[in-house]
Design a protein around this motif. Structure first.
Motif, PDB file in Angstrom:
ATOM      1  N   LYS A  44       6.613  20.949   6.085  1.00 44.85           N
ATOM      2  CA  LYS A  44       6.897  20.514   7.463  1.00 44.85           C
ATOM      3  C   LYS A  44       6.248  19.173   7.780  1.00 44.85           C
ATOM      4  O   LYS A  44       6.690  18.468   8.677  1.00 44.85           O
ATOM      5  N   TYR A  45       5.173  18.836   7.062  1.00 43.20           N
ATOM      6  CA  TYR A  45       4.457  17.574   7.255  1.00 43.20           C
ATOM      7  C   TYR A  45       4.338  16.855   5.913  1.00 43.20           C
ATOM      8  O   TYR A  45       3.238  16.726   5.369  1.00 43.20           O
ATOM      9  N   PRO A  46       5.451  16.387   5.360  1.00 45.45           N
ATOM     10  CA  PRO A  46       5.377  15.695   4.069  1.00 45.45           C
ATOM     11  C   PRO A  46       4.604  14.380   4.202  1.00 45.45           C
ATOM     12  O   PRO A  46       4.833  13.623   5.145  1.00 45.45           O
ATOM     13  N   LEU A  47       3.692  14.160   3.280  1.00 45.51           N
ATOM     14  CA  LEU A  47       2.849  12.965   3.320  1.00 45.51           C
ATOM     15  C   LEU A  47       3.098  12.123   2.082  1.00 45.51           C
ATOM     16  O   LEU A  47       3.482  12.629   1.031  1.00 45.51           O
ATOM     17  N   SER A  48       2.857  10.829   2.203  1.00 48.22           N
ATOM     18  CA  SER A  48       3.254   9.903   1.145  1.00 48.22           C
ATOM     19  C   SER A  48       2.175   9.617   0.106  1.00 48.22           C
ATOM     20  O   SER A  48       2.486   9.199  -1.004  1.00 48.22           O
ATOM     21  N   ASP A  49       0.908   9.828   0.463  1.00 50.67           N
ATOM     22  CA  ASP A  49      -0.149   9.484  -0.492  1.00 50.67           C
ATOM     23  C   ASP A  49      -1.423  10.253  -0.177  1.00 50.67           C
ATOM     24  O   ASP A  49      -1.498  10.985   0.806  1.00 50.67           O
ATOM     25  N   GLU A  50      -2.423  10.046  -1.027  1.00 49.86           N
ATOM     26  CA  GLU A  50      -3.675  10.797  -0.889  1.00 49.86           C
ATOM     27  C   GLU A  50      -4.457  10.440   0.372  1.00 49.86           C
ATOM     28  O   GLU A  50      -5.121  11.291   0.940  1.00 49.86           O
ATOM     29  N   LEU A  51      -4.369   9.202   0.794  1.00 51.15           N
ATOM     30  CA  LEU A  51      -5.050   8.808   2.026  1.00 51.15           C
ATOM     31  C   LEU A  51      -4.479   9.573   3.213  1.00 51.15           C
ATOM     32  O   LEU A  51      -5.220  10.068   4.061  1.00 51.15           O
ATOM     33  N   ALA A  52      -3.160   9.708   3.252  1.00 51.01           N
ATOM     34  CA  ALA A  52      -2.513  10.454   4.329  1.00 51.01           C
ATOM     35  C   ALA A  52      -2.914  11.930   4.294  1.00 51.01           C
ATOM     36  O   ALA A  52      -3.097  12.561   5.343  1.00 51.01           O
ATOM     37  N   ILE A  53      -3.074  12.474   3.094  1.00 50.93           N
ATOM     38  CA  ILE A  53      -3.502  13.868   2.966  1.00 50.93           C
ATOM     39  C   ILE A  53      -4.919  14.030   3.508  1.00 50.93           C
ATOM     40  O   ILE A  53      -5.209  14.957   4.262  1.00 50.93           O
TER      41      ILE A  53
END
Length: 140
Positions: A44-53
């Motif tokens: 539901k909350y796809p993130l693009s990279d590790e910083l976003a995670i």
């Protein structure tokens, strides 16, 4: 996806839901269900990279996520932060593990699992991500 922090929830209310209500409802299946729920939240909350995670972890109140070690098919992360909020001694961290596994699976395109290890002495949680580069995932 940007997650906005427009509202705050008192930590007591969050703790009631996370520690009491979920445990009561899920019972002996708590760990497995929370893992799959974490994977669903990641979809539901796809993130693009590790910083976003890492930013998502902070905004969700899940703690500070840092990458400790990295190998070809394995990554070791650490969750640390405010001990009063994290409740490392009593909390199940399978929700966070499922979330992290799904985010990495989406980013790599290969089957990924996450395993938890709680270090109560040092008040941190270790999440080990293992990616099987022989098992590509199909589009969902």
């Amino acid at each position: 996806m940007q997650v906005e922090n427009t509202k705050t929830v008192p930590s007591f209310g969050y703790e009631i839901l996370r520690e009491d209500v979920l445990r009561s409802i899920l019972g002996k299946n708590e760990e497995d269900i929370l893992y799959w729920a974490g994977k669903d939240v990641a979809r539901k909350y796809p993130l693009s990279d590790e910083l976003a995670i890492a930013e998502f972890f902070i905004k969700a109140g899940w703690g500070l996520l840092t990458l400790e070690k990295e190998k070809k098919d394995e990554r070791l992360y650490k969750i640390s932060g405010n001990q009063e909020l994290l409740r490392i001694d009593t909390r199940c961290f399978r929700l966070e593990a499922g979330f992290l596994a799904e985010q990495h699976e989406r980013m790599t395109g290969f089957l990924t699992e996450c395993y938890c290890e709680v270090d109560t002495k040092h008040k941190v949680v270790y999440l080990t991500i293992r990616t099987d580069y022989k098992e590509p995932i199909t589009q969902r």
